[in-house]
Enzyme design. Structure first.
Site: not given
Ligand code: G3I
Length: 448
Positions: A159, A200, A236, A264, A266
Site C-alpha cells: 500500500e 501490493n 477488496h 486479497e 473479497d
C-alpha cells in the site's frame, strides 16, 4: 464465533462437535474437484488468507482441501513477529508454513514494509535516516531469511500509494524517501533469491490514477534493475462494482514484464445477504477470476478469508459482510461455484453451469428443516429437478416451493409452478421438514 442465522435451533443440540457436523452443506456433485485441482490444471494459484490458530477442524479441512496457496492474514506482519524490539514470536507464522508444507501448498508472505500493524517501538520511536534504514534491513534479513526457500512470494511493500497516485506519507516515505521501496526489494532479493517479490496495493484493480502510479513505479524500477517480480492487486471489492478494466489493467502490467496476482479478493455487500446479492456476487467473483485466468502472467487469485466467519469486513464496515465464497457454516455460496467455473470447472455441474446446494437450517431432537438452493452462473434453467439419497433413515414430511416425493431412501423434488426459471446469475431455493434420529449427515444432491 459470529452469531448464527436466525431460526437456527442449535440450542437443542447436544454438543458443539455435533453442531459443526450438522450445519455443513454439500455441493451438488461429489465428483466436483476441489478448487485447487482446477487451478493446478491451469497452472494457477487459488489461495486464501488464513488465521493460523484456526487451522483445525472444518476450517483446516476446507483450507487444506480447496486451496493450493496460503497467505497469513496477520501472522507475518511486523507487529505480530516482533512486538518487542529484538524479541520475535514466530509461532503463528511457523504454524501456517508448516500446515502449508504438510498440505502441498505454496505460501505467500505478507507483508514486510507497511504503514499499518507495525509494533509500537517502531512507530513511536524517533529515527534518523540511517537508523531507520538499518532497522528496515534487519527486519527483512531476519524475516525473509527465516523462511528462505520455503515461500513462493513476498508482498514486500504494501500500500505505498494514495488514491490520487501520490506516494502515501508514511514513516518509510517521510524518513527514507521513495527509494525505501527499491531498498526493501533489493534487500529481500538478497535474503531469499528464490521468492518472487511483489508490490501490493488496493484500488489498483482497474485502470485509474493509483494503478497508473503503480505501473509507472514498476516500469522505473525495472529500468533501474531493481528486483521486482510482480504486482499484487488486493481486490477488496463491492458487489456490483467490479471495475470494467480489470483484465486490461492486468494485461498492461503483464506487458511490462511482471507477474500479477490477485492477492486479497473479497466482495462485500450490505447485510442481509439476499439471493439476488449472492447471485450478483457470484457474477463478480467470476469476472475477477476470469480476468486473471485470461492472462498468462496472472499467477492466480487469493481470497482474503474463505469463510464469512473469518473475514475482516464486518469489523471494518459495520452492516456489511458476506464477502467470501463460503458462508459462516462452511456452506459454499454461489461465489464458490463461480470461482470453480472461472477456473474451468463445471461449478458443481457436469457441464451446464448450474448447481444445487443442500443445507440444514434448523434442527431439533426428532426433526430438522432443510433448504436446497439451485444457482446458475453462465447458464440458466427453465425447470429443474433434484434428488438425493439419505443414508441414515431421514424422511421428508413436508416441502414448500417444490414438490417432493420420497421412495425408500431416495428423495426427488421438482420445481413449483412459480420457481422453475433460474436465470443466469440467479438462484432459487426450496425448503422442507424431515425427521431424523441417530445422525443426520449431509447427502450429495444431484441436479437434473
Ligand atoms: O489480535 C488482537 C486481539 O488480541 C484483540 O483482542 C482484538 C480486539 O480487536 O484485536 C486483534 O487484532 C486484530 C487483528 O486484525 C487480528 O484479528 C486487529 O484489531 C484488527 O485491526 C486486525 O485487522 C486486520 C487488518 O488487516 C488491519 O488493517 C485484519 O485481520 C486483516 O485481514 C487486514 O488485512 C489487510 C491486509 O493486511 C492488507 N490489505 C488490506 C487488508 C484488510 O484491511
Amino acid at each position: 464465533m459470529r452469531s448464527r442465522r436466525p431460526g437456527l435451533l442449535v440450542s437443542l443440540l447436544a454438543g458443539a462437535a455435533t453442531v459443526g457436523a450438522l450445519l455443513t452443506a454439500a455441493p451438488a456433485h461429489a465428483a466436483d474437484p476441489p478448487l485447487r485441482d482446477l487451478a493446478d490444471a491451469r497452472g494457477k494459484v487459488v489461495g486464501t488468507a488464513v488465521t493460523g490458530s484456526k487451522l483445525t477442524g472444518t476450517y483446516g479441512e476446507v483450507a487444506g482441501r480447496e486451496f493450493n496457496s496460503l497467505t497469513p492474514g496477520n501472522a507475518m506482519k511486523w507487529g505480530s513477529v516482533e512486538p518487542v524490539r529484538g524479541r520475535h514470536d514466530w509461532a503463528e507464522a511457523d504454524r501456517i508454513v508448516a500446515f502449508a508444507e504438510a498440505h502441498g501448498q505454496q505460501v505467500r508472505g505478507h507483508t514486510l514494509v507497511w504503514h499499518s500493524q507495525n509494533p509500537g517501538w517502531l512507530t513511536d520511536g524517533t529515527w534518523t535516516r540511517d537508523e531507520l534504514s538499518a532497522v528496515l534491513n534487519d527486519h527483512i534479513d531476519t524475516e525473509v531469511g527465516r523462511y528462505k526457500g520455503r515461500l513462493a512470494a513476498w508482498d514486500v511493500v504494501n500500500e505505498p500509494f494514495e488514491e490520487d497516485g501520490t506516494y502515501r506519507r508514511t514513516l518509510w516515505y517521510d524518513t527514507l524517501g521513495p527509494d525505501y521501496i527499491a531498498q526493501a526489494l533489493t534487500r529481500a532479493r538478497a535474503a531469499d533469491p528464490g521468492a518472487d517479490l511483489y508490490i501490493n496495493d488496493y484500488n489498483v484493480e482497474g485502470v485509474n490514477a493509483k494503478s497508473t502510479a503503480l505501473y509507472d513505479l514498476v516500469k522505473s524500477l525495472k529500468e533501474r534493475g531493481v528486483p521486482v517480480d510482480g504486482v499484487g492487486l488486493q481486490a477488496h471489492l463491492i458487489v456490483g462494482q467490479v471495475p470494467s478494466t480489470v483484465r486490461q489493467n492486468i494485461q498492461r502490467f503483464a506487458d511490462l514484464g511482471v507477474d500479477v496476482a490477485i492477492t486479497e479478493l473479497d466482495i462485500r455487500m450490505q447485510l442481509p445477504a439476499t439471493e439476488a446479492k449472492l447471485a450478483q456476487q457470484a457474477a463478480d467473483y467470476r469476472s475477477v477470476v476470469s480476468a486473471c485466468a485470461a492472462v498468462d502472467r496472472c499467477t492466480g487469485v487469493t481470497v482474503w478469508g474463505f469463510t464469512d466467519s473469518d473475514s475482516w469486513i464486518p469489523d471494518t464496515f459495520p452492516g456489511e459482510g458476506a464477502a467470501t465464497p463460503y458462508d459462516e457454516n462452511y456452506a459454499p455460496k454461489p461465489a464458490y461455484h463461480a470461482i470453480a467455473q472461472a477456473l474451468g470447472g463445471g461449478g458443481g455441474q457436469p457441464a451446464d453451469g448450474c448447481t444445487a446446494t443442500y443445507g440444514v437450517t434448523g434442527q431439533w431432537n426428532t426433526g430438522f428443516t432443510g433448504q436446497v438452493r439451485i444457482s446458475c452462473a453462465g447458464a440458466s434453467l427453465a425447470s429443474w429437478k433434484v434428488s438425493w439419497t439419505y443414508g441414515e433413515g431421514q424422511r421428508v414430511s413436508q416441502a414448500w416451493n417444490a414438490t417432493c416425493a420420497q421412495s425408500g431412501a431416495v428423495v426427488t423434488c421438482g420445481n413449483a409452478a412459480w420457481n422453475g426459471t433460474v436465470p443466469d446469475g440467479g438462484s432459487v431455493t426450496f425448503g422442507f421438514n424431515a425427521s431424523w434420529s441417530g445422525s443426520n449427515g449431509v447427502p450429495v444432491v444431484t441436479l437434473g
